[in-house]
Structure formats: C-alpha cells, structure tokens
Design an enzyme around this catalytic site. Structure first.
Site, PDB file in Angstrom:
ATOM      1  N   GLY A  11       0.842  -1.812   0.507  1.00 24.14           N
ATOM      2  CA  GLY A  11      -0.113   0.246   0.179  1.00 24.14           C
ATOM      3  C   GLY A  11       0.969   1.582  -0.186  1.00 24.14           C
ATOM      4  CG  MET A  90      -0.963  -7.585  -6.912  1.00 18.70           C
ATOM      5  SD  MET A  90       0.038  -7.062  -7.766  1.00 18.70           S
ATOM      6  CE  MET A  90       1.037  -5.935  -7.251  1.00 18.70           C
ATOM      7  CG  ASN A 107      -4.058  -0.966 -12.573  1.00 15.98           C
ATOM      8  OD1 ASN A 107      -3.295  -0.848 -11.312  1.00 15.98           O
ATOM      9  ND2 ASN A 107      -3.209  -2.080 -13.591  1.00 15.98           N
ATOM     10  CG  HIS A 109       2.199  -1.718 -15.528  1.00 13.18           C
ATOM     11  ND1 HIS A 109       1.896  -2.788 -15.039  1.00 13.18           N
ATOM     12  CD2 HIS A 109       2.972  -1.553 -15.532  1.00 13.18           C
ATOM     13  CE1 HIS A 109       2.330  -3.394 -15.434  1.00 13.18           C
ATOM     14  NE2 HIS A 109       3.485  -3.155 -16.358  1.00 13.18           N
ATOM     15  CB  ALA A 179       7.376   7.139 -11.717  1.00 13.49           C
TER      16      ALA A 179
END
Ligand code: GAR
Length: 198
Positions: A11, A90, A107, A109, A179
C-alpha cells in the site's frame, strides 16, 4: 468525487494518495474506502491509521472470478464510489465491475506502457523483465482500466532512469519514489477536476 482505493499488498501507493489528500492535493477527490483482496495486507493498516473505512474481499474465498467481481461491486456500491483507483491491486476485474464504471477505474503500472505490461507482468516481475531486456529508461503509467490488461487509455506517464547495478528491488523503489507516488495522485486530481466541470 467519492474515491475507492483497491489494494492487495503493502500500500505505498495508497499512502501517497493519503498524503496527497492531507496536503489538499487531490482536488475534490476524497478517499472514502480501501478495499483489499487480501486479509492482513499492510495497506489496511495504513487506511485504518488515516481513519478510512476498510473492507476485505478475500479472493481465495470465492470459487470463481465472477463471484469475486460481484462482491467487489457490492462494496463499491455500499461506499457509493464514483472513482475506483487500483493501487497495487493484483487481481483483474471483469465486466461485472468494468461496465458499471466506464472511464472511472484507473490503475498504476510500474513501467512505461506498452513495454513490460499485460498478463503476467506485475510487481517485481515487471522490473526483472526491464532489467533482463537491458532498457536504460523505464518508469510508470497511470491509465484507464478496460477489458484489455494494461491496454486502456493512458492518463499520465513518467520516465525513470535505470542505473548500473540495479536489482529488481532497487529499480522498483526508484520507480515508486520518482514516478508512481507522484503520478497517481496527479491523475486522481486531473480526473476530479474534469468531473467538477461536468
Ligand atoms: C506497485 O509498484 C504497483 O505499480 C504494482 O505493484 C506495486 C504495489 O505496491 N502494480 C502492478 O504491477 C499492477 N500490474 P504498493 O502496494 O506498495 O502500492
């Protein structure tokens, strides 16, 4: 904009959202619940510490993905969610959930999509693949979730350098710090701002 955050693990991206919200950097988005696919995920503790309601929809207790999706949808409706943020979630969501939230599920990634993404690319595996290929630049992407794994419209991307001697773990950490933790709150704010104008 009532925002649900879906998690499965540590998290840290959830934490970045909580911290951004406390600095007033999520615009009109408000985290109203954290839903975990795994009981005992540390993300649940982070949510509790920030006084955010939590729910667990334990994937291992459902026979099939359809029933799991229905249980997730039930929770999203219970919390009256308008935006759904997958932050280290996941599991792949099916049409039961997707059809109810068109352009309302995002989402994060840990690569520059379309590199190192799609089925089987998650967590440390993504960084291992990037190092095995020998790329010199990687990064992270926030995108709208659709029925194609990691195939939805891109919202924000940020590049991060690969450094000599990197391991999947060191690269993962740099991609998170430089990022993911920056662009995920940015994307939420962008969507909330667009929603304000509707
Ligand atoms: C993050 O690096 C996230 O981008 C990745 O899992 C990690 C979760 O960390 N997600 C994926 O690989 C999705 N395909 P966190 O639980 O500390 O936020």
């Amino acid at each position: 904009m009532r925002t649900a955050v879906l998690v499965s693990g540590g998290g840290t991206n959830l934490q970045a959202l909580i911290d951004a919200q406390s600095r007033g950097e999520l615009g009109s988005a408000e985290i109203v619940c954290v839903i975990s696919s795994k009981p005992g995920a540390f993300a649940l503790e982070r949510a509790a510490k920030a006084n955010i309601p939590t729910a667990v929809v334990d994937r291992s207790t459902f026979a099939g993905s359809e029933d799991f999706d229905k249980a997730i949808l039930e929770q999203l409706k219970h919390f009256d969610a308008e935006l759904v943020v997958l932050a280290g979630f996941m599991r792949i969501l099916g049409d039961t959930v997707l059809s109810q939230f068109p352009r309302r599920i995002i989402n994060v990634h840990p690569s520059l999509i379309p590199s190192f993404c799609g089925d089987g690319f998650y967590g440390l595996r993504v960084h291992k693949a990037a190092l095995d290929y020998g790329v010199k630049v990687t990064g992270a992407t926030v995108f709208y979730v659709n029925e194609i794994t990691d195939g939805g419209e891109i919202i924000v991307q940020k590049a991060v350098d690969v450094v000599e001697g990197d391991t999947p773990e060191t690269l993962q950490r740099r991609v998170m710090e430089q990022a993911e933790w920056i662009i995920l709150p940015q994307a939420v704010k962008l969507i909330a701002e667009k929603n304000d104008k509707l």
